[in-house]
Design an enzyme around this catalytic site. Structure first.
Site, PDB file in Angstrom:
ATOM      1  N   SER A  64      -3.175  -3.202   0.415  1.00 52.85           N
ATOM      2  CA  SER A  64      -2.298  -3.856   1.230  1.00 52.85           C
ATOM      3  C   SER A  64      -2.810  -5.047   2.171  1.00 52.85           C
ATOM      4  O   SER A  64      -2.500  -5.870   2.478  1.00 52.85           O
ATOM      5  CB  SER A  64      -1.386  -2.944   2.211  1.00 52.85           C
ATOM      6  N   LYS A  67      -2.387  -8.590   1.409  1.00 49.62           N
ATOM      7  CA  LYS A  67      -1.094  -9.074   1.664  1.00 49.62           C
ATOM      8  C   LYS A  67      -1.308 -10.247   2.719  1.00 49.62           C
ATOM      9  O   LYS A  67      -0.687 -11.199   2.882  1.00 49.62           O
ATOM     10  CB  LYS A  67      -0.035  -8.117   1.998  1.00 49.62           C
ATOM     11  N   TYR A 192       0.725  -9.527  -8.224  1.00 51.63           N
ATOM     12  CA  TYR A 192       0.951  -8.450  -7.129  1.00 51.63           C
ATOM     13  C   TYR A 192      -0.182  -7.532  -7.233  1.00 51.63           C
ATOM     14  O   TYR A 192      -1.129  -7.197  -6.483  1.00 51.63           O
ATOM     15  CB  TYR A 192       2.183  -8.100  -7.115  1.00 51.63           C
ATOM     16  N   TYR A 244       1.774  -0.592   8.641  1.00 47.81           N
ATOM     17  CA  TYR A 244       2.879   0.367   8.135  1.00 47.81           C
ATOM     18  C   TYR A 244       3.689   0.656   9.368  1.00 47.81           C
ATOM     19  O   TYR A 244       3.762   0.130  10.555  1.00 47.81           O
ATOM     20  CB  TYR A 244       2.746   1.374   7.162  1.00 47.81           C
ATOM     21  N   VAL A 262      -3.981   1.235   1.159  1.00 45.95           N
ATOM     22  CA  VAL A 262      -4.153   2.571   0.731  1.00 45.95           C
ATOM     23  C   VAL A 262      -5.333   3.043  -0.106  1.00 45.95           C
ATOM     24  O   VAL A 262      -5.545   4.161  -0.360  1.00 45.95           O
ATOM     25  CB  VAL A 262      -3.013   3.109  -0.540  1.00 45.95           C
TER      26      VAL A 262
HETATM   27  N1  GLN Z   1      -0.101   0.310   1.215  1.00 46.42           N
HETATM   28  C1  GLN Z   1      -0.759  -0.371   0.097  1.00 46.42           C
HETATM   29  O1  GLN Z   1      -1.759  -0.403   0.220  1.00 46.42           O
HETATM   30  C2  GLN Z   1       0.162  -0.639  -1.100  1.00 46.42           C
HETATM   31  C3  GLN Z   1      -0.439  -1.450  -2.057  1.00 46.42           C
HETATM   32  C4  GLN Z   1      -0.324  -0.756  -3.428  1.00 46.42           C
HETATM   33  N2  GLN Z   1      -0.825  -1.689  -4.473  1.00 46.42           N
HETATM   34  C5  GLN Z   1       1.138  -0.546  -3.765  1.00 46.42           C
HETATM   35  O2  GLN Z   1       1.771  -1.552  -3.956  1.00 46.42           O
HETATM   36  O3  GLN Z   1       1.384   0.552  -3.740  1.00 46.42           O
END
Ligand code: GLN
Length: 308
Positions: A64, A67, A192, A244, A262
Site C-alpha cells: 500500500s 499508493k 495495481y 488505514y 501489509v
Molecule cells: N494494505 C495493503 O498493503 C494492501 C495492498 C495489497 N496489495 C492488497 O491489495 O491487498
C-alpha cells in the site's frame, strides 16, 4: 544526526521484542515467508546524510505504500479535478479492503485513494497505452524518485497476489458496474498488483520519503520531481488515511505523515528534515507493523517530531 546514531540500534533491538505480538500477512501467500522477527529502519536527512539500524537490508514489497506515488502519478497525468471526480478525500474508518461503503454511500466512488478500492481506481487513471505501458511508466517513476535504477517488480509476489486477489477483483468489478472504472478490470488489476509488488529496502523508502519531506524537490540533485501541490495532497492523505483505520491513533502518538503496507513497511517523513523507511513484517490487527509503529512512537516522542 549524531543524536539518532547514538540511540537507534538500541531502540530497534528493544522495539523488535514486540514483533511476537504480531502476525505476518498471509492472505497473499508469498508474503507469509517474510521474516517475522525482523525490524529495520533507515533515516535520510534532507541534507543527504543517512543513519540506519537493524535489518535494514531486508527486501520487501511496497504494497500500500506504493499508493502514495501512484496517486501522485495520476494527479500529474490527469489533474486534480479528474482524479477527485472518481475518488473521495475522506477517511473511510473501515478496513483497507472493505467494500461496505461502496454500496451504502452515494455516489459510489471510493472514500479515498489509499483504501484498495480507491487505489484500484487511481491505477486506472495512470496515463499509458495499455497495462504494459502503464507498468513501465510506474517503474520508471519509482526508480527516478528512489534514485535507484535497479528497482523492480517482485514477480513471485505479484503472481501470488494476482492468483489469490479475489476480494480486490470483486472490488474492481463492483467499481466497473458503478461506472467508476472504465477500463478492462483485468488490465487495471494487472497495474495495481504490479505497483504493490515493487520491491524495495528501507533505504529506498527513505529516499522516496525525503522527496516528500522537501516538497517534491530532490534534495540531492535540486531537481523538482513532483509539483508541491501534489506533495501537499499526498501528505494530507498520509495523515488522514495513511495507517488505514489506525490513522487517528498514529496521528496522536507519532504525529507524522506516514503510509504503511501489509508487507510490514512504513514510509514516514519529518517535514523539512527527514525521510524514513521502516520494515517490520509482523503486523497488528489493523495491518500495521507492530514493532515499526512502536519504534516510530518512541523516536517521535523523544525527539519531539510531531507536527501537531
Ligand atoms: N494494505 C495493503 O498493503 C494492501 C495492498 C495489497 N496489495 C492488497 O491489495 O491487498
Amino acid at each position: 544526526m549524531d543524536h539518532l546514531k547514538a540511540v537507534l540500534a538500541d531502540w530497534v533491538e528493544e522495539s523488535k521484542k514486540l514483533a511476537h505480538h504480531g502476525q505476518v500477512a498471509a492472505y497473499i501467500p508469498e508474503l507469509s515467508h517474510s521474516p517475522h522477527e525482523a525490524l529495520g529502519i533507515h533515516i535520510t536527512s534532507i541534507e543527504g546524510d543517512s543513519v540506519s539500524a537493524g535489518n535494514c537490508g531486508t527486501l520487501f514489497t511496497m504494497q500500500s505504500i506504493s499508493k502514495v506515488f501512484t496517486l501522485i502519478m495520476a494527479l500529474m497525468d490527469r489533474g486534480e479535478d479528474a482524479v477527485f471526480s472518481k475518488v473521495g478525500k475522506e477517511p473511510s474508518g473501515d478496513n483497507f479492503n472493505s467494500m461496505l461503503k461502496l454500496e451504502l454511500v452515494e455516489p459510489g466512488i471510493p472514500f479515498n485513494p489509499f483504501i484498495n478500492a480507491g487505489a484500484i481506481v487511481v491505477s486506472s487513471l495512470i496515463a499509458g497505452d495499455g497495462p504494459n505501458d502503464k507498468k513501465a511508466r510506474v517503474l520508471d517513476f519509482f526508480r527516478r524518485i528512489a534514485g535507484n535504477d535497479s528497482l523492480d517488480y517482485n514477480h513471485a509476489v505479484y503472481r501470488s497476489e494476482s492468483d489469490t486477489g479475489h476480494r480486490n477483483r470483486s472490488l474492481a468489478y463492483f467499481l466497473k458496474e458503478n461506472g467508476v472504472l472504465m477500463d478492462d478490470v483485468e488490465d487495471v488489476l494487472d497495474v495495481y498488483f504490479h505497483h504493490c509488488a515493487v520491491e524495495v529496502t528501507c533505504a529506498d523508502l527513505a529516499r522516496m520519503a525525503v522527496l516528500l519531506a522537501s516538497g517534491g524537490v530532490d534534495p540531492i540533485s535540486g531537481e523538482s520531481l513532483i509539483p508541491r501541490r501534489f506533495v501537499q495532497i499526498a501528505k494530507t492523505f498520509m495523515i488522514t488515511c495513511g495507517m488505514y483505520n489506525a490513522s487517528g491513533e498514529f496521528a496522536i502518538e507519532v504525529g507524522l505523515p506516514a503510509k504503511s503496507g501489509v508487507s510490514g513497511g512504513i514510509m514516514t517523513i519529518v517535514p523539512g528534515r527527514y525521510g524514513i523507511g521502516v520494515v517490520g513484517p509482523a503486523l497488528n490487527r489493523k495491518g500495521n507493523s507492530v514493532a515499526g509503529v512502536h519504534l516510530l512512537e518512541r523516536l517521535s516522542s523523544e525527539f519531539d517530531w510531531s507536527i501537531f
